[in-house]
Motif scaffolding. Structure first.
Motif, mmCIF file in Angstrom:
data_model
loop_
_atom_site.group_PDB
_atom_site.id
_atom_site.type_symbol
_atom_site.label_atom_id
_atom_site.label_comp_id
_atom_site.label_asym_id
_atom_site.label_seq_id
_atom_site.Cartn_x
_atom_site.Cartn_y
_atom_site.Cartn_z
ATOM 1 N N PRO A 101 45.972 32.776 44.479
ATOM 2 C CA PRO A 101 46.555 33.782 44.133
ATOM 3 C C PRO A 101 45.502 35.251 44.981
ATOM 4 O O PRO A 101 44.701 35.377 45.686
ATOM 5 C CB PRO A 101 45.801 34.188 42.867
ATOM 6 N N ARG A 102 46.693 35.754 45.168
ATOM 7 C CA ARG A 102 46.909 37.477 45.601
ATOM 8 C C ARG A 102 45.582 38.188 44.237
ATOM 9 O O ARG A 102 45.572 38.363 43.296
ATOM 10 C CB ARG A 102 47.278 38.616 46.087
ATOM 11 N N VAL A 103 44.291 38.704 44.708
ATOM 12 C CA VAL A 103 43.907 39.892 43.811
ATOM 13 C C VAL A 103 43.919 41.641 44.644
ATOM 14 O O VAL A 103 43.348 41.742 44.920
ATOM 15 C CB VAL A 103 42.252 39.342 44.006
ATOM 16 N N LEU A 104 44.628 42.211 42.869
ATOM 17 C CA LEU A 104 44.118 43.678 42.969
ATOM 18 C C LEU A 104 43.864 44.088 41.980
ATOM 19 O O LEU A 104 43.732 43.563 40.842
ATOM 20 C CB LEU A 104 46.400 43.777 42.574
ATOM 21 N N PHE A 105 43.017 45.215 42.408
ATOM 22 C CA PHE A 105 41.477 45.060 41.541
ATOM 23 C C PHE A 105 41.764 46.890 41.560
ATOM 24 O O PHE A 105 41.736 47.585 42.708
ATOM 25 C CB PHE A 105 40.343 45.227 42.510
ATOM 26 N N LEU A 106 41.964 47.451 40.663
ATOM 27 C CA LEU A 106 42.336 48.382 39.715
ATOM 28 C C LEU A 106 40.748 49.144 39.854
ATOM 29 O O LEU A 106 40.648 48.801 38.686
ATOM 30 C CB LEU A 106 43.170 49.292 38.986
ATOM 31 N N ILE A 145 46.809 38.103 41.027
ATOM 32 C CA ILE A 145 46.432 38.849 39.617
ATOM 33 C C ILE A 145 45.804 40.119 39.837
ATOM 34 O O ILE A 145 44.987 40.559 40.642
ATOM 35 C CB ILE A 145 44.736 37.847 39.467
ATOM 36 N N ILE A 146 45.636 40.309 38.255
ATOM 37 C CA ILE A 146 45.369 41.478 38.085
ATOM 38 C C ILE A 146 44.212 42.178 37.093
ATOM 39 O O ILE A 146 44.104 41.693 36.623
ATOM 40 C CB ILE A 146 46.698 42.718 36.914
ATOM 41 N N THR A 147 43.557 42.899 37.889
ATOM 42 C CA THR A 147 42.179 43.059 37.194
ATOM 43 C C THR A 147 41.416 44.767 37.513
ATOM 44 O O THR A 147 42.218 45.557 38.112
ATOM 45 C CB THR A 147 41.771 41.920 37.246
ATOM 46 N N GLY A 148 40.040 44.675 36.641
ATOM 47 C CA GLY A 148 39.446 46.171 37.516
ATOM 48 C C GLY A 148 39.373 46.681 36.437
ATOM 49 O O GLY A 148 38.737 45.753 35.447
ATOM 50 N N LEU A 149 38.444 47.888 36.447
ATOM 51 C CA LEU A 149 38.051 48.620 35.207
ATOM 52 C C LEU A 149 38.984 48.655 33.739
ATOM 53 O O LEU A 149 40.685 49.314 33.654
ATOM 54 C CB LEU A 149 36.894 49.555 35.843
ATOM 55 N N SER A 150 38.314 48.949 33.140
ATOM 56 C CA SER A 150 39.403 49.037 31.699
ATOM 57 C C SER A 150 39.608 50.442 32.145
ATOM 58 O O SER A 150 38.845 51.647 31.914
ATOM 59 C CB SER A 150 38.240 49.102 30.424
ATOM 60 N N GLY A 151 40.533 50.846 31.406
ATOM 61 C CA GLY A 151 41.125 52.033 31.631
ATOM 62 C C GLY A 151 41.698 52.647 33.105
ATOM 63 O O GLY A 151 42.283 53.660 33.072
ATOM 64 N N ALA A 152 41.655 51.986 33.916
ATOM 65 C CA ALA A 152 41.834 52.642 35.685
ATOM 66 C C ALA A 152 43.839 52.263 35.364
ATOM 67 O O ALA A 152 44.211 51.676 36.261
ATOM 68 C CB ALA A 152 41.567 51.513 36.274
ATOM 69 N N GLY A 153 44.108 51.713 34.769
ATOM 70 C CA GLY A 153 45.824 51.240 35.018
ATOM 71 C C GLY A 153 46.071 50.019 34.826
ATOM 72 O O GLY A 153 47.291 50.062 35.368
ATOM 73 N N LEU A 210 41.645 27.275 43.186
ATOM 74 C CA LEU A 210 43.282 27.488 43.628
ATOM 75 C C LEU A 210 43.557 27.413 45.120
ATOM 76 O O LEU A 210 44.320 27.176 46.336
ATOM 77 C CB LEU A 210 44.272 28.536 43.126
ATOM 78 N N ALA A 211 42.604 28.475 45.545
ATOM 79 C CA ALA A 211 42.526 28.344 47.477
ATOM 80 C C ALA A 211 42.653 26.881 48.323
ATOM 81 O O ALA A 211 42.685 26.627 49.128
ATOM 82 C CB ALA A 211 41.591 29.719 47.124
ATOM 83 N N ASP A 212 41.860 26.084 47.384
ATOM 84 C CA ASP A 212 41.014 24.491 47.538
ATOM 85 C C ASP A 212 42.637 23.946 47.774
ATOM 86 O O ASP A 212 42.460 22.824 48.787
ATOM 87 C CB ASP A 212 40.362 24.010 46.956
ATOM 88 N N ARG A 213 43.148 23.567 47.039
ATOM 89 C CA ARG A 213 44.596 23.301 47.150
ATOM 90 C C ARG A 213 45.910 24.182 47.296
ATOM 91 O O ARG A 213 47.170 24.143 47.540
ATOM 92 C CB ARG A 213 45.241 23.422 45.412
#
Length: 300
Positions: free
Chosen positions: A96-101, A18-26, A89-92
């Motif tokens: 997923p791995r989470v990438l935070f920008l 999962i790719i997430t993070g602040l708007s404008g961070a890439g 999903l972790a319980d199952r």
């Protein structure tokens, strides 16, 4: 101790990021990089549909083996919903791995102003208020992220290299090889905000004050020899290598796969560069795949 991210589930299972993070961070740049790495990328999927997508990918009989989902705050319940999905999903055994920008406020402001865009949480107010609101909203999710990358000082190419370093090359038994980034920096330019560990090597004499050494950098043999010949330098390297070995084992036990080790001196030109190279050599000898980045070299 690395920027590598462990695949989800058993060997052969769908690897989900999962790719997430602040708007404008890439995030858009990150999404393109994941596409190049062979991920099936989905942008702006409602959090409640991630589980369904993961299930479909897992049943694709190998057609989809790597999935990346880009998430942002266009869903106002975003943070709470996404954390719930991750835990489900972790319980199952499919976490997923989470990438935070993220990036510093002044950098985000400049990026939005250059693109003449309004922040999604600005709501007709000030840009800085929208950024502040988003940072507060995403704070709990940031704490759960497997990898946090600050893009304030990273070019597009630097970000791509960081992602490629994190999400490529599996090691034995299908597990990711441990990875580390050793980052030299100058204290006068500020601390790296994405560092996991910070080492201050200003206790060593500064070659800057020796006229014939001043123009050189920590990459030059003359500087390396000078720095390593100082009292306490080799003892520091030996003892800190032992500490890194303990930390690396702990990271593996805690399922953390990346470490940014920041090494600082005054200007980021001599001591930090030389010591970063030595620490990187020792990390590689320990089996850690290591990248060296000199943030402030040439900045003076």
């Amino acid at each position: 101790m690395s920027e590598a991210i462990e695949p989800t589930g058993e060997v052969g299972a769908l690897e989900t990021v999962i790719i997430t993070g602040l708007s404008g961070a890439g995030r858009s740049t990150a999404a393109k990089c994941f596409e190049d790495l062979g991920f099936f990328v989905v942008d702006n999927l409602p959090p409640e549909l991630i589980g369904t997508l993961v299930d479909l990918g897992s049943r694709s009989q190998g057609a989809v083996t790597r999935l990346a989902v880009v998430m942002d705050v266009r869903s106002r319940a975003f943070s709470k919903d996404l954390r719930s999905v991750i835990r489900d999903l972790a319980d199952r055994r499919m976490r997923p791995r989470v990438l935070f920008l993220e990036a510093q406020d002044d950098v985000l402001v400049r990026r939005f102003e250059n693109n003449r865009r309004e922040h999604p949480l600005q709501a007709g107010g000030r840009l800085v208020d929208g950024i502040s609101a988003e940072r507060r909203l995403l704070s709990p999710l940031r704490e759960e992220a497997d990898l946090v990358l600050d893009t304030s000082e990273r070019s597009v190419h630097d970000l791509r290299r960081s992602i490629e370093s994190a999400f490529t090359e599996l090691g034995a038994k299908g597990r990711p090889a441990l990875r580390a980034t050793v980052l030299s920096f100058g204290y006068k330019y500020g601390l790296p905000v994405d560092a996991d560990l910070v080492v201050d090597v200003r206790f060593l004499p500064n070659p800057h004050w020796i006229p014939e050494l001043r123009p050189l950098t920590g990459r030059d043999p003359e500087i390396r020899d000078y720095v390593l010949s100082q009292e306490g330098a080799l003892e520091f390297l030996d003892r800190y290598t032992d500490i890194l070995r303990i930390i690396g084992a702990g990271y593996s036990r805690e399922n953390k796969r990346y470490l940014t080790l920041a090494v600082g001196c005054t200007g980021g030109k001599h001591r930090s560069v030389a010591i970063s190279g030595e620490l990187a050599t020792r990390l590689r000898a320990m089996g850690v795949q290591t990248t060296v980045v000199h943030r402030d070299l040439g900045r003076e």
